[in-house]
Motif scaffolding. Structure first.
Motif, PDB file in Angstrom:
ATOM      1  N   LEU A  87       0.833  -1.190   0.000  1.00 64.99           N
ATOM      2  CA  LEU A  87       0.000   0.000   0.000  1.00 64.99           C
ATOM      3  C   LEU A  87       0.873   1.246   0.000  1.00 64.99           C
ATOM      4  CD1 LEU A  87      -2.838   1.286   0.314  1.00 64.99           C
ATOM      5  CD2 LEU A  87      -2.472   1.207   2.777  1.00 64.99           C
ATOM      6  N   ASP A  88       0.554   2.167  -0.877  1.00 64.02           N
ATOM      7  CA  ASP A  88       1.307   3.410  -0.990  1.00 64.02           C
ATOM      8  C   ASP A  88       0.993   4.295   0.214  1.00 64.02           C
ATOM      9  OD1 ASP A  88       2.748   5.548  -1.767  1.00 64.02           O
ATOM     10  OD2 ASP A  88       1.699   5.911  -3.655  1.00 64.02           O
ATOM     11  N   VAL A  89       1.999   4.546   1.028  1.00 65.15           N
ATOM     12  CA  VAL A  89       1.801   5.372   2.228  1.00 65.15           C
ATOM     13  C   VAL A  89       2.460   6.726   1.991  1.00 65.15           C
ATOM     14  CG1 VAL A  89       2.212   5.606   4.688  1.00 65.15           C
ATOM     15  CG2 VAL A  89       1.794   3.331   3.702  1.00 65.15           C
ATOM     16  N   GLY A  90       1.670   7.781   2.013  1.00 69.28           N
ATOM     17  CA  GLY A  90       2.187   9.125   1.783  1.00 69.28           C
ATOM     18  C   GLY A  90       1.874  10.048   2.953  1.00 69.28           C
ATOM     19  N   PRO A  91       2.430  11.258   2.939  1.00 69.59           N
ATOM     20  CA  PRO A  91       2.239  12.196   4.058  1.00 69.59           C
ATOM     21  C   PRO A  91       0.821  12.742   4.163  1.00 69.59           C
ATOM     22  CG  PRO A  91       3.405  13.258   2.248  1.00 69.59           C
ATOM     23  CD  PRO A  91       3.319  11.812   1.896  1.00 69.59           C
ATOM     24  N   TYR A  92       0.014  12.575   3.109  1.00 68.55           N
ATOM     25  CA  TYR A  92      -1.332  13.147   3.128  1.00 68.55           C
ATOM     26  C   TYR A  92      -2.429  12.099   3.291  1.00 68.55           C
ATOM     27  CZ  TYR A  92       1.337  16.998   1.137  1.00 68.55           C
ATOM     28  OH  TYR A  92       2.262  17.973   0.920  1.00 68.55           O
ATOM     29  N   ASN A  93      -2.046  10.896   3.674  1.00 73.46           N
ATOM     30  CA  ASN A  93      -3.039   9.826   3.780  1.00 73.46           C
ATOM     31  C   ASN A  93      -4.118  10.111   4.824  1.00 73.46           C
ATOM     32  OD1 ASN A  93      -1.594   8.449   1.840  1.00 73.46           O
ATOM     33  ND2 ASN A  93      -1.694   6.493   2.907  1.00 73.46           N
ATOM     34  N   PRO A 145      -3.089  10.190  -1.657  1.00 77.08           N
ATOM     35  CA  PRO A 145      -3.901  11.285  -2.221  1.00 77.08           C
ATOM     36  C   PRO A 145      -3.170  12.127  -3.259  1.00 77.08           C
ATOM     37  CG  PRO A 145      -4.202  11.153   0.152  1.00 77.08           C
ATOM     38  CD  PRO A 145      -3.072  10.224  -0.187  1.00 77.08           C
ATOM     39  N   GLU A 146      -1.840  12.261  -3.111  1.00 80.48           N
ATOM     40  CA  GLU A 146      -1.089  13.123  -4.026  1.00 80.48           C
ATOM     41  C   GLU A 146      -0.589  12.386  -5.270  1.00 80.48           C
ATOM     42  OE1 GLU A 146       2.003  11.518  -1.079  1.00 80.48           O
ATOM     43  OE2 GLU A 146      -0.142  12.030  -1.135  1.00 80.48           O
ATOM     44  N   GLN A 147      -0.939  11.105  -5.409  1.00 83.43           N
ATOM     45  CA  GLN A 147      -0.471  10.304  -6.548  1.00 83.43           C
ATOM     46  C   GLN A 147      -0.892  10.941  -7.875  1.00 83.43           C
ATOM     47  OE1 GLN A 147       1.039   7.121  -6.033  1.00 83.43           O
ATOM     48  NE2 GLN A 147       1.364   6.715  -8.209  1.00 83.43           N
ATOM     49  N   THR A 148       0.065  11.001  -8.815  1.00 84.78           N
ATOM     50  CA  THR A 148      -0.236  11.582 -10.129  1.00 84.78           C
ATOM     51  C   THR A 148       0.095  10.642 -11.289  1.00 84.78           C
ATOM     52  OG1 THR A 148       1.954  12.630 -10.192  1.00 84.78           O
ATOM     53  CG2 THR A 148       0.114  13.953  -9.331  1.00 84.78           C
TER      54      THR A 148
END
Length: 495
Positions: free
Chosen positions: A7-13, A95-98
């Motif tokens: 799972l892609d874990v980012g700072p805006y999750n 959320p920031e995935q592009t």
């Protein structure tokens, strides 16, 4: 090899907890369903030692679920994911995935990775297992059976005519944005009547509109452009014929027909589908009963009763359910197949007529014979008459039509002892109580068509139709299980 990313874990999750409610369907689906079974099912269609690492089949399957639910082309689906937070969460993106997959991967996944799989049975089995864990499906259930028809992608028209229609819709959208484009359009080739010429025209049209930067920001034009492009790609795979060759003509009534497929389903009285099978349009509903019962058992549900319309009251089904101890709540029709006749002729319950192997329906019927002949036997039959002019030129006439004959009939014996016993059962309160549940399956068929566009096939061929059935039934089952679970909680006074 199959790439199985984490799972892609980012700072805006944390945004997901704010934007997507805890009871959101896609959130609950993502959090409660282990989709690893998909990778296990399609693994045989991947090479473990050749080629580059493949995209995660679980991710591609999730895309397929969203595509079916939202009714989008592959390209428009990827575009929607860019800004739809609900979709991003379900797919495991931050959320920031592009950056996302190329749309062509979805096409390849459907055509090459899902073929030769038991996806329909596997997905239904997963939902049945989930339903049993939630306490909304039990080991023994009353099962309702019926079929619903789906029109083929190129129903009653050629692939060329379908491309003409899509191209016309695209031109109309372009003209709405810039009427001066009428003078710039490529020259039509409709007069040639050739599919290849229409494909070439569509490609020129697509190149023209794609090259114009102004139209890239207009969603209506882009959606119609992608729809036409997908149609060209699908048709280009099958240049040797002009319509879906797997599909067949089926009859809804004596006067109406459709070109496509049938999906035969069995569901519980709580409206959860426990087995299904896809056939071509001309197949008789009653012939699928045993298969549906056995598939339900394989999924973990044994039929305590089988409820269906008159198509399921043929002798073989009565004998089978009697032997298995299953109550059969199906009203008898005098026009049912009695086992000793040719299997190639199919009875259409809606029209009340038989259909020959070539797909021609009987034009009239009459009764003949005696209830008690001189030798004491029952010789009563129903004669079905076919259009002799069609029989004379039918490609299947050998062994069916006798040259020079003035009529072509097909006879069915009236009433066997088995049917007489079923008639007695029809007069009981138990039968009437069971049969009163049958209406529920009509609503399920309507749900499939209204919410998931199941009235129209999304791809050509039996493989595409089976994949569509698998994904559609999987979605409606999950939604129904969630509804039943919430209803149970409310009844028990829980939050």
């Amino acid at each position: 090899m199959i790439d199985m990313p984490q799972l892609d874990v980012g700072p805006y999750n944390g945004l997901y907890d704010i934007l997507i409610a805890a009871d959101n369907f896609w959130r609950q689906l993502n959090d409660n369903i282990d989709f690893s079974f998909v990778a296990n099912e399609v693994r045989k269609n991947y090479s473990e030692c050749m080629g580059r690492i493949a995209a995660d089949p679980v991710l591609l399957f999730k895309y397929l679920l969203l595509k079916t639910a939202r009714k989008l082309s592959d390209r428009d689906l990827i575009e929607r994911v860019r800004y739809d937070m609900e979709m991003k969460y379900f797919l495991g993106y931050s959320p920031e995935q592009t950056e996302f997959i190329d749309p062509s991967l979805l096409t390849k996944f459907r055509r090459t990775r899902l073929k030769d799989t038991d996806l329909l049975d596997v997905l239904i089995g997963e939902t049945v297992e989930l339903g049993k864990k939630k306490g909304v499906i039990h080991d023994h259930e009353k099962i309702i059976v019926d079929s619903t028809h789906t029109n083929a992608l190129y129903q009653h028209i050629s692939a060329r005519e379908e491309l003409i229609r899509r191209a016309k819709e695209l031109r109309k959208s372009v003209y709405a944005a810039d009427e001066s484009m009428k003078d710039k359009m490529p020259k039509k080739r409709e007069s040639s009547g050739l599919l290849e010429d229409e494909i070439e025209y569509c490609r020129e049209l697509l190149d023209l509109i794609t090259s114009d930067e102004r139209f890239k920001s207009i969603p209506d034009i882009q959606e119609r452009l992608n729809y036409l492009k997908e149609g060209v790609d699908d048709t280009n795979e099958q240049l040797e014929y002009s319509k879906d060759q797997d599909a067949k003509i089926g009859h809804k009534t004596a006067d109406t027909s459709f070109f496509g497929y049938k999906t035969h389903i069995a569901m519980t009285t709580d409206r959860v589908i426990v087995s299904a099978t896809v056939t071509t349009g001309e197949k008789h509903d009653g012939k699928q009963a045993v298969n549906l019962i056995e598939k339900a058992e394989a999924a973990g549900v044994k039929a305590d009763a089988l409820i269906g319309d008159g198509a399921y009251s043929e002798k073989d089904n009565i004998d089978y359910t009697t032997e298995k101890g299953i109550r059969l709540a199906s009203k008898l029709s005098e026009n049912v197949l009695h086992g000793s006749r040719k299997k190639e002729f199919e009875f259409n319950k809606d029209a009340g007529m038989y259909v020959c192997p070539a797909g021609h329906m009987a034009i009239r019927k009459c009764k003949s014979g005696q209830e008690k002949a001189a030798d004491g036997s029952n010789t009563r039959v129903i004669l079905y008459f076919f259009d002799i002019e069609k029989c004379k030129t039918c490609p299947l006439r050998e062994g069916c039509y006798k040259k020079g004959a003035k009529s072509k009939t097909y006879s069915v014996k009236i009433k066997s002892d088995t049917h007489i016993a079923q008639m007695d059962y029809m007069n009981t309160d138990e039968f009437r109580k069971l049969y009163a549940e049958r209406y529920k399956i009509e609503a399920k068929n309507a749900e499939l068509k209204q919410t998931l566009d199941y009235g129209e096939a999304h791809a050509c061929g039996m493989i595409g139709m089976t994949i569509q059935a698998a994904v559609s039934i999987f979605l409606v089952n999950l939604k129904r299980i969630k509804t039943l679970e919430n209803s149970s909680k409310d009844t028990n006074g829980k939050e």
